[in-house]
Design an enzyme around this catalytic site. Structure first.
Site, short mmCIF file in Angstrom:
data_model
loop_
_atom_site.label_atom_id
_atom_site.label_comp_id
_atom_site.label_asym_id
_atom_site.label_seq_id
_atom_site.Cartn_x
_atom_site.Cartn_y
_atom_site.Cartn_z
N HIS A 1 -12.07 5.68 63.24
CA HIS A 1 -10.70 5.58 62.69
C HIS A 1 -9.80 6.72 63.17
O HIS A 1 -8.58 6.68 62.93
CB HIS A 1 -10.71 5.55 61.16
N ASP B 1 -18.96 -1.78 63.43
CA ASP B 1 -18.71 -1.34 62.05
C ASP B 1 -17.93 -2.45 61.32
O ASP B 1 -17.18 -3.20 61.95
CB ASP B 1 -17.88 -0.04 62.09
N HIS C 1 -15.38 -2.16 59.56
CA HIS C 1 -13.94 -1.90 59.66
C HIS C 1 -13.50 -1.83 61.12
O HIS C 1 -14.24 -1.35 61.98
CB HIS C 1 -13.60 -0.58 58.97
N ASP D 1 -22.18 -0.83 57.64
CA ASP D 1 -21.50 -1.28 56.41
C ASP D 1 -21.30 -2.80 56.43
O ASP D 1 -20.71 -3.36 55.48
CB ASP D 1 -20.19 -0.52 56.15
N1 Q9C Z 1 -11.42 -0.17 48.31
C1 Q9C Z 1 -15.80 3.93 58.01
O1 Q9C Z 1 -16.55 3.02 57.74
N2 Q9C Z 1 -11.91 2.26 52.42
N3 Q9C Z 1 -14.72 4.21 57.29
C2 Q9C Z 1 -12.47 1.40 51.47
C3 Q9C Z 1 -12.19 0.00 49.52
C4 Q9C Z 1 -12.91 2.82 53.29
C5 Q9C Z 1 -14.38 3.40 56.18
C6 Q9C Z 1 -11.50 0.98 50.44
C7 Q9C Z 1 -12.53 2.71 54.71
C8 Q9C Z 1 -13.09 3.79 55.58
C9 Q9C Z 1 -16.11 4.84 59.16
ZN ZN Z 2 -16.73 1.07 58.29
#
Ligand code: Q9C
Ligand code: ZN
Length: 344
Positions: free
Chosen positions: A161, A197, A199, A286
């Site tokens: 990110h 990932d 995301h 994840d």
């Molecule tokens: N309500 C990585 O996986 N935000 N970053 C979640 C859920 C998390 C994740 C919000 C997003 C960051 C590297």
């Molecule tokens: Zn992630």
């Protein structure tokens, strides 16, 4: 497979994060790295080696020097004006506000150089992020010299990110982008990055968006419903010379393993057609069923299959660890990817 890890990465230890309207325990904690390390050792996947120490040159080919200086000094600047706890922004330069000037105030610089409030900067953040870059660079170097076919960079904090000049999504330095740039600088003509990932890797995408020499392909949750919300849509395919060298495969929340591997087949076809000299994998787990920040449902056998399919490219491969928050399964899922890769 070479496995690279540095305990210096544990120094980034945010206690709390802003999530779902509450200041609660941080999901991205040192324990994540320990769990992965334990599982790798238990599975006997190979000796765990410390990183070599690299200079800043590759980091500065990916990141803005003002941003890197900010990361290096932000916590000290924060403490110097009497602040306690971690440094976090509470304002951002959105549409119509000027972001062409670097504020003197640390609050202003936190605003300029971040895009969310879930990525706190503490005393150990810079040393840990810098160590993670060394871990990624060491993995890249070991596949670049041809001494190893594959390497796993057990990086933490994660990186995908983080863009050229902002942190966010628990990320500070973009470990995968730094690895890809290193491979380019050491002679690879084309490098593919496959981001699995949950995301979208908004940072990695923007770093290479106008370049044809690094292909970015990502399978992730639809940004209409999931972080990072403002990038990762299917119609983003690169700009200028990079047109056609970004490929996003967003999937709806609730997608199962069949849907996920369907997208993987599309990603694999794009990578093979690109004929890269090396592959960098942004490995987030994840996508696992029950991950507290995600809504896909891969199981450990699926992660083993992923590893096998990554090995099937037959490319020098650096696997860089990203997200994954289900602490009880995290280690086993990463180990399963590496086992699948080695087994093939
Ligand atoms: N309500 C990585 O996986 N935000 N970053 C979640 C859920 C998390 C994740 C919000 C997003 C960051 C590297
Ligand atoms: Zn992630």
């Amino acid at each position: 497979m070479r496995i690279i890890y540095s305990p210096e990465q544990l120094a980034h230890a945010p206690l709390r994060e802003n999530n779902r309207g509450e200041i609660g325990p941080a999901f991205e904690q040192p324990e994540r790295a320990r769990r992965v390390l334990d599982a790798i050792r238990r599975a006997g996947l190979g000796e765990v080696e410390p990183p070599e120490v690299f200079g800043d040159e590759t980091i500065l080919r990916v990141h803005d020097s003002g941003y890197v200086d900010f990361l290096r000094t932000a916590y000290d600047d924060w403490r110097a004006i009497g602040r306690r706890g971690d440094a976090i922004a509470n304002v951002w330069p959105v549409r119509g506000l000027r972001s062409d000037r670097t504020p003197v105030s640390v609050d202003g610089r936190l605003a300029l150089y971040s895009f969310d409030s879930m990525t706190p900067i503490g005393e150990g953040t810079w040393p840990a992020a810098r160590a993670a870059a060394n871990v990624a660079l060491t993995a890249a170097a070991s596949i670049s010299q041809g001494s190893e076919h594959a390497a796993f960079a057990l990086c933490r904090p994660p990186g995908h990110h983080a863009a050229a000049d902002y942190c966010g999504g628990y990320c500070f330095l973009n470990n995968a982008a730094i690895a890809a740039q290193y491979l380019r600088d050491k002679g690879a003509s084309r490098v593919a990055i496959l981001d699995v990932d949950y995301h979208h890797g908004n940072g990695t995408q923007t770093i290479f968006y106008d370049r044809p020499d690094v292909l970015y392909v990502s399978i992730h949750a639809d940004p209409s419903t999931d972080f990072p919300y403002f990038l990762g849509f299917a119609d983003e395919s690169g700009d200028a010379d990079g047109r056609g060298y970004t490929k996003n495969l967003p999937l709806p929340q609730g997608s199962d393993a069949a849907a996920w591997f369907g997208a993987f087949a599309e990603a694999a076809a794009a990578i093979s057609a690109y004929r890269p000299d090396a592959l960098v994998v942004s490995l987030g787990v994840d996508t696992a069923a029950g991950d507290p920040l995600a809504h896909f449902s891969l199981d450990t056998a699926d992660f083993r299959r992923l590893g096998q399919q990554l090995a099937a490219f037959g490319l020098p491969t650096a696997i860089v660890f990203e997200g994954g928050y289900r602490i009880d399964r995290l280690g086993g899922d990463v180990a399963a990817v590496l086992e699948g890769f080695d087994a093939r």
